[in-house]
Write a protein that holds these residues in place. Structure first.
Motif, PDB file in Angstrom:
ATOM      1  N   LEU A  48     -17.034  -1.789 -50.393  1.00  0.00           N
ATOM      2  CA  LEU A  48     -17.633  -0.793 -49.514  1.00  0.00           C
ATOM      3  C   LEU A  48     -19.128  -0.730 -49.816  1.00  0.00           C
ATOM      4  N   VAL A  49     -19.962  -1.062 -48.822  1.00  0.00           N
ATOM      5  CA  VAL A  49     -21.415  -1.066 -48.994  1.00  0.00           C
ATOM      6  C   VAL A  49     -21.999   0.056 -48.137  1.00  0.00           C
ATOM      7  N   LEU A  50     -22.647   1.012 -48.793  1.00  0.00           N
ATOM      8  CA  LEU A  50     -23.109   2.225 -48.125  1.00  0.00           C
ATOM      9  C   LEU A  50     -24.570   2.130 -47.688  1.00  0.00           C
ATOM     10  N   ALA A  80     -14.177  -6.096 -46.492  1.00  0.00           N
ATOM     11  CA  ALA A  80     -15.455  -5.461 -46.805  1.00  0.00           C
ATOM     12  C   ALA A  80     -15.858  -4.589 -45.628  1.00  0.00           C
ATOM     13  N   LEU A  81     -16.390  -3.414 -45.939  1.00  0.00           N
ATOM     14  CA  LEU A  81     -16.862  -2.485 -44.920  1.00  0.00           C
ATOM     15  C   LEU A  81     -18.300  -2.120 -45.238  1.00  0.00           C
ATOM     16  N   GLY A  82     -19.200  -2.368 -44.293  1.00  0.00           N
ATOM     17  CA  GLY A  82     -20.603  -2.008 -44.440  1.00  0.00           C
ATOM     18  C   GLY A  82     -20.954  -0.867 -43.505  1.00  0.00           C
ATOM     19  N   ILE A  83     -21.599   0.161 -44.027  1.00  0.00           N
ATOM     20  CA  ILE A  83     -21.963   1.332 -43.228  1.00  0.00           C
ATOM     21  C   ILE A  83     -23.479   1.465 -43.193  1.00  0.00           C
ATOM     22  N   CYS A  84     -24.039   1.557 -41.998  1.00  0.00           N
ATOM     23  CA  CYS A  84     -25.482   1.715 -41.755  1.00  0.00           C
ATOM     24  C   CYS A  84     -26.255   0.580 -42.432  1.00  0.00           C
TER      25      CYS A  84
END
Length: 224
Positions: A48-50, A80-84
């Motif tokens: 998870l990449v914020l 993998a989940l990237g946010i903003c």
């Protein structure tokens, strides 16, 4: 026990609602403060990449390390989940351009339109409510599929097991208030902070509901 590597790029941009959901489901969470800590070897079930105020184009070693991590996760088919900022780093790591958009989106919006009947957005009405705080945008990486858009931006894409979300679903009231209290941006150029505060009680419940639906779909899609 499934384990999650959380890359936190800014002190005030934690995992919020998705962190609570992961913990309630028994996931083991390893949080790395990217500006201070080195990324560990990738032995995780989820990455998870914020977000953060920085740009994916900034010449910062830790952002380059994150893009290496994202590419490795994609090559190994690790979800993998990237946010903003995370989504912008993901797009750039996978070969797309990241650049300033036509206008900043800040505040609560009801403008996310899924491009296709993606199972990741099952149970969420369209257009759906999110919280935005970004000025950069990305092209869709080669070989990826755009999942959602708004009038001015690409908003979500998928590349194998990697998913990028330009918008914030992870926020709660405390996070939004904290961002408003500590921002260095000249917000009145774009929106009055008092407007965002006045809309919190009205819209934050829907954002969190959409986060829960997306999280459930993401887990199911990738067998987590």
């Amino acid at each position: 026990m499934k384990n999650v590597l959380v890359i936190q790029n800014a002190r005030l941009e934690g995992p919020g609602t998705i962190g609570e959901l992961l913990q309630s489901d028994g996931f083991s969470m390893q949080t790395i403060l990217a500006k201070k800590e080195k990324i560990p070897p990738l032995n995780h079930d989820l990455v998870l990449v914020l977000g953060a105020p920085e740009s994916a184009n900034d010449d910062l070693p830790y952002l380059k390390d994150e893009m290496v991590l994202i590419k490795e996760a994609a090559q190994k088919n690790i979800p993998a989940l990237g946010i903003c900022l995370g989504s912008q780093l993901m797009a750039k790591a996978l070969g797309a351009q990241v650049y300033a958009g036509p206008k900043k989106e800040i505040g609560f919006y009801h403008n996310i339109i899924p491009d296709e009947k993606s199972s990741l957005f099952s149970g969420i009405s369209s257009p759906f409510t999110v919280f935005h705080w970004h000025g950069d945008t990305f092209d869709i990486p080669p070989g990826a599929h755009r999942l959602a858009h708004s009038e001015s931006y690409n908003q979500a894409f998928r590349y194998g097991t990697a998913v990028g979300l330009q918008f914030h679903l992870e926020v709660n009231s405390d996070i939004v208030q904290s961002w408003l209290d500590h921002t260095h941006e000249d917000l009145p150029k774009y929106i009055s902070p008092s407007v965002i505060r006045s809309e919190l009680d009205l819209h934050i419940g829907m954002v969190q509901s959409n986060m829960k639906a997306f999280y459930k779909n993401f887990k199911s899609e990738f067998g987590l």
